[in-house]
Design a protein around this motif. Structure first.
Motif, PDB file in Angstrom:
ATOM      1  N   VAL A 317      -6.739  24.378  -6.297  1.00  0.00           N
ATOM      2  CA  VAL A 317      -5.966  23.712  -7.340  1.00  0.00           C
ATOM      3  C   VAL A 317      -4.766  24.577  -7.711  1.00  0.00           C
ATOM      4  O   VAL A 317      -4.930  25.747  -8.063  1.00  0.00           O
ATOM      5  N   ASP A 318      -3.552  24.002  -7.656  1.00  0.00           N
ATOM      6  CA  ASP A 318      -2.362  24.759  -8.055  1.00  0.00           C
ATOM      7  C   ASP A 318      -2.071  24.522  -9.535  1.00  0.00           C
ATOM      8  O   ASP A 318      -2.696  23.680 -10.190  1.00  0.00           O
ATOM      9  N   ILE A 319      -1.115  25.269 -10.078  1.00  0.00           N
ATOM     10  CA  ILE A 319      -0.817  25.210 -11.510  1.00  0.00           C
ATOM     11  C   ILE A 319      -0.308  23.829 -11.944  1.00  0.00           C
ATOM     12  O   ILE A 319      -0.778  23.294 -12.963  1.00  0.00           O
ATOM     13  N   PRO A 320       0.643  23.217 -11.215  1.00  0.00           N
ATOM     14  CA  PRO A 320       1.089  21.876 -11.634  1.00  0.00           C
ATOM     15  C   PRO A 320      -0.051  20.855 -11.701  1.00  0.00           C
ATOM     16  O   PRO A 320      -0.117  20.045 -12.627  1.00  0.00           O
ATOM     17  N   THR A 321      -0.965  20.922 -10.732  1.00  0.00           N
ATOM     18  CA  THR A 321      -2.102  19.991 -10.735  1.00  0.00           C
ATOM     19  C   THR A 321      -3.023  20.275 -11.915  1.00  0.00           C
ATOM     20  O   THR A 321      -3.582  19.354 -12.527  1.00  0.00           O
ATOM     21  N   ALA A 322      -3.182  21.566 -12.246  1.00  0.00           N
ATOM     22  CA  ALA A 322      -4.015  21.939 -13.399  1.00  0.00           C
ATOM     23  C   ALA A 322      -3.431  21.387 -14.694  1.00  0.00           C
ATOM     24  O   ALA A 322      -4.158  20.885 -15.563  1.00  0.00           O
ATOM     25  N   ILE A 323      -2.101  21.471 -14.842  1.00  0.00           N
ATOM     26  CA  ILE A 323      -1.444  20.934 -16.030  1.00  0.00           C
ATOM     27  C   ILE A 323      -1.597  19.410 -16.069  1.00  0.00           C
ATOM     28  O   ILE A 323      -1.857  18.811 -17.130  1.00  0.00           O
ATOM     29  N   LEU A 324      -1.442  18.792 -14.889  1.00  0.00           N
ATOM     30  CA  LEU A 324      -1.615  17.339 -14.808  1.00  0.00           C
ATOM     31  C   LEU A 324      -3.032  16.935 -15.202  1.00  0.00           C
ATOM     32  O   LEU A 324      -3.235  15.921 -15.872  1.00  0.00           O
ATOM     33  N   LEU A 325      -4.012  17.758 -14.820  1.00  0.00           N
ATOM     34  CA  LEU A 325      -5.397  17.490 -15.205  1.00  0.00           C
ATOM     35  C   LEU A 325      -5.552  17.553 -16.728  1.00  0.00           C
ATOM     36  O   LEU A 325      -6.273  16.742 -17.315  1.00  0.00           O
ATOM     37  N   SER A 326      -4.867  18.505 -17.366  1.00  0.00           N
ATOM     38  CA  SER A 326      -4.931  18.615 -18.825  1.00  0.00           C
ATOM     39  C   SER A 326      -4.412  17.341 -19.490  1.00  0.00           C
ATOM     40  O   SER A 326      -5.019  16.825 -20.438  1.00  0.00           O
ATOM     41  N   VAL A 327      -3.293  16.841 -18.978  1.00  0.00           N
ATOM     42  CA  VAL A 327      -2.718  15.613 -19.529  1.00  0.00           C
ATOM     43  C   VAL A 327      -3.648  14.431 -19.278  1.00  0.00           C
ATOM     44  O   VAL A 327      -3.920  13.629 -20.183  1.00  0.00           O
ATOM     45  N   LEU A 328      -4.161  14.330 -18.047  1.00  0.00           N
ATOM     46  CA  LEU A 328      -5.055  13.230 -17.695  1.00  0.00           C
ATOM     47  C   LEU A 328      -6.333  13.279 -18.521  1.00  0.00           C
ATOM     48  O   LEU A 328      -6.831  12.239 -18.977  1.00  0.00           O
TER      49      LEU A 328
END
Length: 412
Positions: A317-328
């Motif tokens: 998991v990269d950082i942008p995907t991790a942030i996207l997971l937070s939003v989701l």
């Protein structure tokens, strides 16, 4: 007997609940079979709260809006902003903690028969359909989105009604509120039955194999409750937030921990807001709304369990995907129902972000149900207590702007 009842009434609700909790544990450990009838008290208590809460919300919101005077300011924008901010930060904290303390799972079956949402669009579609639900059906099924929608529309439609009509609605609201206080007086018996049933049904042995997962989950929730939320409150009111934080956790969090339902805890939160001296025009709307969209605990659960599945499957998991997971996770949490275990069925939605198959995701949901004895209880306690915390924070912020003195120590 009169002296005993008098001393009992002088203890205060929290102390009474603690006594009920202790008695429930003792009975569950010592004589579980002989004391089995005790479990009915828990079912009756939660059933009564679930029955009265929808009616209370309908009349409180309708009455507040119908009697709202033009030009009178409310804090709903600030409250909603705090709800969304708190939920997103909780999801972000959970994602960070899951990377620092990665957890793997031994996937098991246990979620058969449950249907998870297929995507964000489906969650939003369900929310919109709930808005236009039949009002009688909404009350019967505890659909608080629908109840809120009808209460707001009826309140707006009644703004130009005669004062006698508004008084009648207000009287109904006060009568239902009085009934709620009667139900809450039986909370110690209800908690005794709930904790007895929880221990005798699930036990604590099943939690031992998931100790690390529980540690991350509960650690995140405690961090949000005791660090993140106080920082948000301090930023708004520029005073020591902890008296108010502890007040909300004690008065709202304890009952929510055992009922495991944000919806059932709405009457408790209403009474706490009244005791804090908050504006009824605000909290009569913000508390039911918070039970629907203010879901910091749910955001933590979705994020942690999703990343546990990711770590188990060895997905990078990269950082942008991790942030996207937070939003989701934050968006998904807003769609979680106000009943026990509502957030777990949204885990497959977050798992789909990483291409995790639905059957594997539902096994993760099964793990969630196994640890739900503690996970869901703590999640609900965080969700529900934060409803009052942010409602009070928004109002205290306005007081500060107006130059009013805020004595949190005295208020809380």
């Amino acid at each position: 007997m009169k002296n005993i009842l008098k001393k009992w009434s002088q203890l205060g609700l929290v102390k009474q609940i603690i006594i009920g909790l202790i008695i429930g544990i003792i009975l569950a450990v010592s004589i579980p079979q002989a004391a089995q009838p005790v479990a009915i008290f828990g079912s009756l208590f939660v059933g009564a709260l679930k029955a009265i809460a929808p009616v209370l919300v309908l009349f409180l919101v309708m009455s507040a809006i119908a009697q709202h005077k033009k030009g009178h300011q409310t804090n709903m924008k600030s409250i909603i902003f705090l709800y969304l901010l708190g939920t997103f930060l909780a999801a972000l904290i959970a994602v960070i903690a899951s990377f620092i303390f990665p957890v793997g799972l031994t996937l098991t079956k246990g979620a058969e028969g449950f249907t998870a949402p297929g995507g964000v669009a489906e969650v939003l579609k369900t929310l919109l359909l709930n808005v236009v639900d039949n009002p009688v059906n909404a009350i019967a099924n505890g659909n608080y989105i629908g109840i809120l929608a009808w209460a707001i529309l009826l309140g707006l439609a009644l703004r130009n009604a005669p004062d006698t009509t508004k008084t009648l609605i207000s009287n109904f609201s006060e009568a239902v509120s009085k009934m709620v206080t009667w139900v809450i007086k039986f909370a110690p018996l209800g908690i005794m039955g709930l904790v007895f049933e929880s221990i005798t049904t699930n036990g604590l042995e099943s939690l031992l194999s998931y100790g690390r997962l529980l540690a991350v989950l509960l650690g995140c929730m405690f961090f949000v409750a005791l660090v993140v939320n106080p920082i948000i409150v301090f930023a708004a009111i520029k005073q020591n937030p902890y008296p108010l934080v502890f007040k909300c956790l004690k008065e709202s969090g304890i009952t929510a921990f055992f009922t495991r339902s944000s919806a059932s805890n709405i009457p408790v939160n209403m009474r706490l807001c009244e005791n804090l001296g908050l504006n009824k025009d605000n909290y009569s709307v913000s508390i039911p709304l918070g039970a629907t969209i203010n879901m910091a605990g749910a955001a933590v659960t979705i994020s942690v369990l999703t990343l546990a599945a990711v770590h188990t499957l060895g997905i990078q998991v990269d950082i942008p995907t991790a942030i996207l997971l937070s939003v989701l996770s934050a968006i998904s949490a807003c769609g979680a129902s106000g009943v026990a275990g509502g957030s777990l069925l949204l885990i497959p939605l977050a798992c789909s972000l990483f291409g995790i198959p639905a059957d594997v995701a539902m096994q993760v949901v099964g793990v969630g149900f196994i640890i739900g004895v503690l996970q869901d209880s703590c999640e609900t306690a965080l969700n529900s207590s934060t409803d009052v915390l942010f409602t009070a924070t928004a109002e205290y912020k306005e007081w500060r702007k107006e130059g009013k003195k805020i004595d949190i120590q005295k208020t809380a």
